[in-house]
Design a protein around this motif. Structure first.
Motif, short mmCIF file in Angstrom:
data_model
loop_
_atom_site.label_atom_id
_atom_site.label_comp_id
_atom_site.label_asym_id
_atom_site.label_seq_id
_atom_site.Cartn_x
_atom_site.Cartn_y
_atom_site.Cartn_z
N ARG A 49 0.82 -1.21 0.00
CA ARG A 49 0.00 0.00 0.00
C ARG A 49 0.86 1.27 0.00
NH1 ARG A 49 -4.13 -2.56 4.36
NH2 ARG A 49 -5.68 -3.39 2.89
N GLN A 50 1.96 1.23 0.70
CA GLN A 50 2.89 2.38 0.70
C GLN A 50 3.42 2.63 -0.70
OE1 GLN A 50 5.78 1.39 3.83
NE2 GLN A 50 5.09 3.22 4.95
N LYS A 51 3.86 1.54 -1.35
CA LYS A 51 4.40 1.67 -2.70
C LYS A 51 3.32 2.15 -3.68
CE LYS A 51 8.76 0.65 -2.53
NZ LYS A 51 9.75 1.68 -2.94
N ILE A 52 2.14 1.57 -3.56
CA ILE A 52 1.04 1.97 -4.44
C ILE A 52 0.73 3.44 -4.27
CG2 ILE A 52 -1.46 1.72 -4.83
CD1 ILE A 52 -1.06 -1.30 -4.22
N SER A 53 0.74 3.92 -3.02
CA SER A 53 0.49 5.34 -2.75
C SER A 53 1.55 6.22 -3.42
CB SER A 53 0.48 5.58 -1.24
OG SER A 53 0.28 6.95 -0.97
N GLU A 54 2.81 5.78 -3.37
CA GLU A 54 3.90 6.54 -4.02
C GLU A 54 3.69 6.59 -5.53
OE1 GLU A 54 7.62 4.82 -2.94
OE2 GLU A 54 7.26 5.01 -0.78
N TYR A 55 3.35 5.44 -6.11
CA TYR A 55 3.17 5.37 -7.57
C TYR A 55 1.95 6.20 -7.99
CZ TYR A 55 6.48 1.49 -7.24
OH TYR A 55 7.58 0.72 -6.99
N MET A 56 0.88 6.17 -7.20
CA MET A 56 -0.31 6.96 -7.52
C MET A 56 -0.01 8.45 -7.48
SD MET A 56 -3.34 4.83 -5.57
CE MET A 56 -4.66 5.84 -6.18
N THR A 57 0.80 8.86 -6.52
CA THR A 57 1.19 10.27 -6.42
C THR A 57 2.00 10.68 -7.64
OG1 THR A 57 1.21 10.21 -4.01
CG2 THR A 57 2.46 11.97 -5.05
N ARG A 58 2.94 9.82 -8.05
CA ARG A 58 3.77 10.13 -9.21
C ARG A 58 2.92 10.15 -10.48
NH1 ARG A 58 6.95 13.36 -11.46
NH2 ARG A 58 8.06 12.50 -13.28
N ALA A 59 1.99 9.20 -10.61
CA ALA A 59 1.12 9.17 -11.79
C ALA A 59 0.28 10.43 -11.87
CB ALA A 59 0.22 7.94 -11.73
N GLU A 60 -0.20 10.92 -10.73
CA GLU A 60 -1.00 12.14 -10.71
C GLU A 60 -0.15 13.35 -11.12
OE1 GLU A 60 -4.40 14.10 -10.75
OE2 GLU A 60 -4.24 11.95 -10.30
N ASP A 61 1.10 13.37 -10.66
CA ASP A 61 2.01 14.46 -11.04
C ASP A 61 2.26 14.46 -12.55
OD1 ASP A 61 2.25 15.31 -8.44
OD2 ASP A 61 4.14 14.26 -8.05
N ILE A 62 2.42 13.25 -13.13
CA ILE A 62 2.65 13.14 -14.57
C ILE A 62 1.42 13.62 -15.34
CG2 ILE A 62 3.00 11.51 -16.47
CD1 ILE A 62 4.79 9.89 -14.60
N LYS A 63 0.23 13.25 -14.85
CA LYS A 63 -1.01 13.71 -15.49
C LYS A 63 -1.05 15.23 -15.55
CE LYS A 63 -4.43 10.11 -14.45
NZ LYS A 63 -5.65 9.84 -13.64
N LYS A 64 -0.72 15.88 -14.44
CA LYS A 64 -0.73 17.34 -14.38
C LYS A 64 0.30 17.93 -15.33
CE LYS A 64 -2.34 17.55 -9.58
NZ LYS A 64 -1.97 17.85 -8.18
N HIS A 65 1.47 17.27 -15.40
CA HIS A 65 2.54 17.74 -16.29
C HIS A 65 2.10 17.66 -17.76
CE1 HIS A 65 6.54 18.36 -17.93
NE2 HIS A 65 6.37 17.27 -18.67
N ILE A 66 1.46 16.54 -18.13
CA ILE A 66 0.99 16.35 -19.50
C ILE A 66 -0.08 17.38 -19.84
CG2 ILE A 66 -0.29 14.80 -21.03
CD1 ILE A 66 1.18 12.47 -19.66
N GLU A 67 -0.99 17.61 -18.91
CA GLU A 67 -2.06 18.57 -19.14
C GLU A 67 -1.50 19.98 -19.32
OE1 GLU A 67 -5.56 19.82 -20.20
OE2 GLU A 67 -5.12 17.71 -19.75
N LYS A 68 -0.49 20.32 -18.54
CA LYS A 68 0.14 21.65 -18.67
C LYS A 68 0.82 21.79 -20.02
CE LYS A 68 3.02 25.04 -16.28
NZ LYS A 68 3.62 25.55 -17.52
N GLU A 69 1.50 20.71 -20.47
CA GLU A 69 2.13 20.74 -21.78
C GLU A 69 1.10 20.96 -22.89
OE1 GLU A 69 4.45 17.12 -22.17
OE2 GLU A 69 6.26 18.30 -21.88
N LYS A 70 -0.06 20.32 -22.76
CA LYS A 70 -1.13 20.51 -23.75
C LYS A 70 -1.59 21.96 -23.76
CE LYS A 70 -2.98 15.81 -23.46
NZ LYS A 70 -4.13 14.97 -23.03
N GLN A 71 -1.79 22.53 -22.56
CA GLN A 71 -2.27 23.90 -22.47
C GLN A 71 -1.23 24.89 -23.00
OE1 GLN A 71 -3.28 24.36 -18.33
NE2 GLN A 71 -5.13 23.10 -18.48
N ASP A 72 0.04 24.57 -22.81
CA ASP A 72 1.12 25.45 -23.27
C ASP A 72 1.48 25.20 -24.73
OD1 ASP A 72 1.21 26.49 -20.76
OD2 ASP A 72 2.96 25.35 -20.10
N GLY A 73 0.85 24.20 -25.35
CA GLY A 73 1.16 23.87 -26.74
C GLY A 73 2.50 23.17 -26.90
#
Length: 241
Positions: A49-73
């Motif tokens: 569960r600790q590891k899963i929590s870490e991976y979920m946090t990183r996946a969420e950060d990547i989602k935000k990064h991808i969305e920002k890249e889309k918005q910035d073109g």
């Protein structure tokens, strides 16, 4: 399997291949959650569960990064299609980007030409691409095609086939605008929701079928491909021809 998938996600993450990394994180997390459900050892459950929590946090950060890249073109995804690979029909390649708001499409491809070339079925490929647009879920109203003009006796056939496609599309309320250029070289497809797809071989990345009644003749997902690279971008404003 979950551990191997997450390991691959971390490797892709480190290589800045974020879109692929995100997919692996999501698949790995799902697999690890199944392991947690099947595990009776509480100490192991806690570690998972600790590891899963870490991976979920990183996946969420990547989602935000991808969305920002889309918005910035600045978004860029690359797909490498290997020689003889299958599973890359047009729906597979484009469906993710054909959202309901897509109403206008631009196709630049210098080789939308003769049907009976030895290694090209480009006009049939363009027709297949148009069929995908007709099926939706997008509501395409206009398709712009920019291609080169076939030489010699092939010119009349090229124009005849394109006019037939144009007439057929009009039955579905779609206008096909056809323009020719003697200097066109680049191959790209653009949608008015901001997505741009560049394919090294254009729409003609499929190999010639072995016969008219061979598997893969009708279903492009089963058709072997030539090796090529697909680059996908997101821009704030789609360039007009």
């Amino acid at each position: 399997a979950g551990a191997e998938t997450v390991k691959r996600a971390v490797q892709l993450d480190a290589a800045s291949r974020f879109q692929e990394s995100l997919v692996c994180y999501q698949e790995g997390i799902d697999l690890l959650l199944q392991v947690v459900k099947a595990t009776t050892d509480e100490a192991k459950k806690h570690r998972y569960r600790q590891k899963i929590s870490e991976y979920m946090t990183r996946a969420e950060d990547i989602k935000k990064h991808i969305e920002k890249e889309k918005q910035d073109g600045k978004y860029h995804k690359q797909i490498r299609i290997e020689e003889n690979a299958t599973g890359f029909g047009y729906e597979k390649l484009f469906h993710e980007y054909l959202t309901e708001i897509v109403s206008e499409v631009w196709v630049e491809d210098p080789y939308i030409r003769q049907v009976h070339q030895a290694s090209r079925y480009s006009l049939y490929n363009f027709l297949r691409f148009c069929e995908m647009l007709v099926k939706g879920p997008c509501k395409v109203k206009t398709i712009h095609l920019l291609t080169s003009c076939d030489g010699g006796s092939g010119r009349s056939q090229q124009i005849s086939v394109l006019e037939e496609i144009k007439q057929s599309l009009s039955n579905y309320g779609i206008t096909l605008n056809i323009d020719f250029s003697s200097s066109i070289h680049d191959r790209e497809i653009r949608f008015n929701n901001g997505w741009m797809i560049k394919i090294g071989r254009g729409l003609d990345y499929f190999k010639k079928p072995q016969g008219h009644f061979s598997i893969g003749y009708c279903d492009f997902d089963l058709r072997p491909c030539h090796e090529t690279t697909v680059d996908i971008f997101h821009t704030k404003h789609t360039k007009k021809m």
